[in-house]
Scaffold this motif. Structure first.
Motif, PDB file in Angstrom:
ATOM      1  N   SER A 252       7.411   4.077   7.428  1.00  0.00           N
ATOM      2  CA  SER A 252       7.231   2.876   8.244  1.00  0.00           C
ATOM      3  C   SER A 252       6.020   2.079   7.774  1.00  0.00           C
ATOM      4  CB  SER A 252       7.065   3.276   9.710  1.00  0.00           C
ATOM      5  OG  SER A 252       6.802   2.144  10.513  1.00  0.00           O
ATOM      6  N   GLU A 253       4.914   2.791   7.484  1.00  0.00           N
ATOM      7  CA  GLU A 253       3.713   2.112   6.982  1.00  0.00           C
ATOM      8  C   GLU A 253       3.978   1.482   5.615  1.00  0.00           C
ATOM      9  OE1 GLU A 253       0.870   1.644   8.398  1.00  0.00           O
ATOM     10  OE2 GLU A 253       1.018   2.904  10.182  1.00  0.00           O
ATOM     11  N   SER A 256       6.082  -1.662   5.990  1.00  0.00           N
ATOM     12  CA  SER A 256       5.270  -2.783   6.459  1.00  0.00           C
ATOM     13  C   SER A 256       4.442  -3.360   5.317  1.00  0.00           C
ATOM     14  CB  SER A 256       4.353  -2.325   7.598  1.00  0.00           C
ATOM     15  OG  SER A 256       5.109  -1.869   8.701  1.00  0.00           O
ATOM     16  N   ARG A 257       3.847  -2.470   4.520  1.00  0.00           N
ATOM     17  CA  ARG A 257       3.062  -2.932   3.380  1.00  0.00           C
ATOM     18  C   ARG A 257       3.941  -3.687   2.385  1.00  0.00           C
ATOM     19  NH1 ARG A 257       0.193   1.664   0.038  1.00  0.00           N
ATOM     20  NH2 ARG A 257       2.379   2.220  -0.337  1.00  0.00           N
ATOM     21  N   LEU A 259       6.720  -5.349   2.973  1.00  0.00           N
ATOM     22  CA  LEU A 259       7.111  -6.657   3.505  1.00  0.00           C
ATOM     23  C   LEU A 259       5.966  -7.660   3.416  1.00  0.00           C
ATOM     24  CD1 LEU A 259       9.165  -5.544   6.645  1.00  0.00           C
ATOM     25  CD2 LEU A 259      10.057  -6.512   4.515  1.00  0.00           C
ATOM     26  N   VAL A 260       4.749  -7.197   3.727  1.00  0.00           N
ATOM     27  CA  VAL A 260       3.587  -8.086   3.629  1.00  0.00           C
ATOM     28  C   VAL A 260       3.381  -8.531   2.185  1.00  0.00           C
ATOM     29  CG1 VAL A 260       1.067  -8.179   3.815  1.00  0.00           C
ATOM     30  CG2 VAL A 260       2.422  -7.211   5.682  1.00  0.00           C
ATOM     31  N   PHE A 289      -3.596  -4.757   2.896  1.00  0.00           N
ATOM     32  CA  PHE A 289      -2.879  -4.150   4.020  1.00  0.00           C
ATOM     33  C   PHE A 289      -3.368  -2.724   4.248  1.00  0.00           C
ATOM     34  CE2 PHE A 289       0.485  -1.439   5.616  1.00  0.00           C
ATOM     35  CZ  PHE A 289       0.948  -2.125   6.713  1.00  0.00           C
ATOM     36  N   ARG A 293      -5.126  -1.582   7.704  1.00  0.00           N
ATOM     37  CA  ARG A 293      -4.503  -0.565   8.567  1.00  0.00           C
ATOM     38  C   ARG A 293      -5.456   0.615   8.793  1.00  0.00           C
ATOM     39  NH1 ARG A 293       0.907  -0.249  10.057  1.00  0.00           N
ATOM     40  NH2 ARG A 293       1.479  -2.353  10.706  1.00  0.00           N
TER      41      ARG A 293
END
Length: 324
Positions: A252-253, A256-257, A259-260, A289, A293
């Motif tokens: 999940s992390e 997210s990274r 996508l950013v 990112f 985080r």
């Protein structure tokens, strides 16, 4: 915030309560997972930014547009009137039809009832205003054996006029006309529709003259990073290197990274019109990112620890004196 700092915090607070070290251990493990996969993930982001869906652009349609409208200016797309667009699409559609049929014939395919004999070659007329024919078929010695007229139109009257005007030349036409032509022997149905040809040409013009938002969505392609993430985390679970819940959390992390990084890289690539700047921006965004985080996790850990400490202090302050 690097790994050594996180390790020092873990050692400092180990033994100060059952909840503190576990929380720091989770932060440390997540940081290790992100750092270990950073290179692969950001390489996948760079590959996704460099990837262009070339299949979406038909090279024959692109050639037809260039030949029939060499002065087309994508920057001035909104300056063209509806009549101009119609003329541009129709001209490119007809030339695309010629290129498409010739390409398939020369590849050995059967188009309608047309198929080249061994040694024969088909070619499009060099002149855009060639009278009488559009495609010529020659034998191995370069002698013309047949001439063809190409009609990418939905107008049956237009094709019948050509049949009457050129009685010795076969007419290659799209489905809309051929379906209404009866048993005319000189009419070749190529099993393509005029609507399909028009759509390909229109789509190709669209790729040449996209808006900023369209360009962004073309450049933003997170599928490659997501495939890499799913594959590597799934493999870790499969071979028993990590627990399923931990793999899901790290995935999940990483997603997210990705996508950013992909979004930032795509935006810079479109705005700056530079793949190099887009890839660089994506890499920086991915590294930023990770730091953001980790800092967020540490701030949350400190807030929770402070709240627990305040609760303990209040509890002790309220404890009656002399109680044991």
């Amino acid at each position: 915030m690097d790994l050594r700092y996180l390790r020092s915090l873990l050692l400092r607070y180990r033994g100060h309560g059952s909840d503190g070290p576990d929380a720091l251990e989770q932060i440390l493990r997540r940081h290790q997972g992100l750092r270990r996969t950073r290179l692969a993930d950001l390489a996948a982001v760079a590959a996704s930014l460099a990837y262009v869906d070339r299949e979406a652009i038909d090279p024959l349609a692109l050639q037809a547009i260039g030949d029939t409208n060499p002065a087309f200016d994508p920057a001035a797309v909104h300056d063209y009137s509806d009549e101009q667009w119609l003329g541009m699409v129709n001209a490119a559609k007809g030339k695309y039809f010629e290129y498409l049929v010739v390409d398939r014939l020369n590849a050995g395919e059967t188009v309608g009832d047309l198929q080249l004999l061994p040694g024969q070659q088909a070619s499009v007329a060099e002149s855009m205003n060639q009278a009488g024919w559009d495609v010529r078929i020659v034998d191995a010695d370069g002698h013309a054996v047949e001439f063809l007229q190409m009609k990418a139109t939905a107008s049956a009257g237009y094709v019948h006029e050509a049949l009457e005007r050129y009685p010795d030349i076969r007419i290659v036409a799209t489905d809309e006309v051929a379906d209404h032509a009866g048993s005319e022997a000189r009419l070749v149905d190529v099993n393509m529709t005029e609507a399909e040809l028009r759509q390909v040409v229109s789509d190709t013009y669209g790729h040449l003259a996209p808006g900023t938002l369209d360009e962004f969505w073309q450049a933003f392609n997170p599928l490659i990073p997501l495939i890499v993430i799913a594959g590597t985390q799934g493999y870790g679970v499969l071979v028993g290197h990590e627990r399923f819940d931990h793999a899901v959390a790290v995935a999940s992390e990483r997603a997210s990274r990705g996508l950013v990084a992909s979004g930032t890289g795509a935006l810079v690539k479109v705005v700056a019109d530079s793949l190099l700047l887009g890839v660089s921006a994506g890499l920086v965004a991915g590294m930023w990112f990770d730091r953001a985080r980790n800092a967020q996790a540490m701030r949350e850990f400190i807030r929770q620890s402070a709240r627990r400490q305040q609760g303990r202090s209040a509890y002790l302050a309220a404890w009656p004196e002399g109680s044991s």
